[in-house]
Design an enzyme around this catalytic site. Structure first.
Site, PDB file in Angstrom:
ATOM      1  N   GLY A  63     -28.273 -24.691 -43.796  1.00 17.81           N
ATOM      2  CA  GLY A  63     -28.057 -23.263 -43.369  1.00 17.81           C
ATOM      3  C   GLY A  63     -27.897 -22.531 -44.503  1.00 17.81           C
ATOM      4  CD  GLN A  82     -23.057 -20.592 -47.550  1.00 19.61           C
ATOM      5  OE1 GLN A  82     -23.892 -20.126 -46.893  1.00 19.61           O
ATOM      6  NE2 GLN A  82     -23.450 -21.156 -48.532  1.00 19.61           N
ATOM      7  CB  CYS A 105     -20.034 -25.647 -47.555  1.00 20.86           C
ATOM      8  SG  CYS A 105     -20.800 -23.855 -48.006  1.00 20.86           S
ATOM      9  CG  LEU A 106     -26.305 -24.839 -49.674  1.00 20.01           C
ATOM     10  CD1 LEU A 106     -27.176 -24.125 -49.260  1.00 20.01           C
ATOM     11  CD2 LEU A 106     -27.351 -25.759 -50.455  1.00 20.01           C
ATOM     12  CG  HIS A 129     -20.937 -24.753 -42.300  1.00 20.77           C
ATOM     13  ND1 HIS A 129     -20.706 -25.723 -43.066  1.00 20.77           N
ATOM     14  CD2 HIS A 129     -21.377 -24.260 -43.550  1.00 20.77           C
ATOM     15  CE1 HIS A 129     -20.695 -25.507 -44.347  1.00 20.77           C
ATOM     16  NE2 HIS A 129     -21.045 -24.575 -44.793  1.00 20.77           N
ATOM     17  CD  GLU A 130     -25.200 -22.114 -42.547  1.00 23.92           C
ATOM     18  OE1 GLU A 130     -25.000 -21.083 -42.425  1.00 23.92           O
ATOM     19  OE2 GLU A 130     -24.553 -23.558 -42.311  1.00 23.92           O
ATOM     20  CG  HIS A 186     -20.500 -19.364 -44.710  1.00 26.13           C
ATOM     21  ND1 HIS A 186     -19.891 -19.984 -45.749  1.00 26.13           N
ATOM     22  CD2 HIS A 186     -21.296 -20.801 -44.596  1.00 26.13           C
ATOM     23  CE1 HIS A 186     -19.898 -20.986 -46.719  1.00 26.13           C
ATOM     24  NE2 HIS A 186     -20.817 -21.743 -45.310  1.00 26.13           N
TER      25      HIS A 186
HETATM   26 NI    NI Z   1     -21.820 -23.362 -45.961  1.00 26.46          NI
END
Ligand code: NI
Length: 194
Positions: free
Chosen positions: A51, A56, A106-107, A148-149, A152
């Site tokens: 995601g 981000q 996580c990216l 998780h998304e 963010h």
């Molecule tokens: Ni993430």
């Protein structure tokens, strides 16, 4: 306007800890937000994420993508999730919920894995990219990906939710955490079907 791969913001930039702003129907329909959605999809796919949220890529707007392709190299244990574009998303916990510790990456935290408590049965409400309201029940690991998304968009990272001692490098996860977690992940998928 052509689709672009955007730079993913990593730990240390304050936008990752900002609560993103909701979008109006007019904004959702705008070329600017439609282009942001296309760029988020492109960027997520290029980075093999599960995601990606607008924070981000430095835009504190309530837009996030979830998508897991078959055989995702970062998360081989996650069941597929069809491409989902979520605008102004929120979730409620269902009556049959249980909480499990899920090992996540996580990216925006490129070399980090951490065990995060996640609800295993939620109802997610959001607007799709056409502004249509969607209400969907999500369970298991897929429910964790959606949380998780949405985290963010509320400025929350996995390291904000994790027990300190569960935070490791990706190498340490591969060395000493992966086998046990993938076994547990398999049990969760068998139990919830996603
Ligand atoms: Ni993430």
């Amino acid at each position: 306007m052509s689709v672009a791969e955007l730079e993913i913001i990593t730990l240390g930039e304050s936008v990752l800890h900002e609560s993103a702003r909701e979008l109006t129907a007019e904004e959702i329909a705008s070329p600017e937000i439609q282009a942001l959605i296309d760029d988020l999809i492109e960027t997520k796919r290029a980075a093999h994420g599960a995601g990606l949220a607008a924070n981000q890529v430095g835009r504190a707007r309530r837009v996030a993508i979830a998508e897991v392709e078959e055989g995702n190299p970062r998360y081989p244990y996650k069941p597929p999730i069809p491409l989902t574009v979520m605008i102004n998303p929120a979730f409620e916990v269902n009556d049959d919920d249980e909480v499990e510790l899920i090992n996540e990456g996580c990216l925006s935290l490129p070399n980090v894995r951490a065990e995060v408590p996640r609800h295993m049965s939620i109802t997610v409400r959001y607007l799709d990219r056409h502004g249509q309201e969607r209400v969907e029940r999500k369970r298991g690991l897929t429910a964790g990906t959606f949380q998780h998304e949405i985290d963010h968009l509320n400025g929350t990272l996995i390291t904000d939710r994790a027990e300190a001692e569960s935070v490791t490098t990706w190498e340490e996860y591969e060395r000493s955490g992966r086998e046990a977690f993938e076994r547990r992940a398999g049990e969760i998928v068998a139990r919830y079907g996603e």
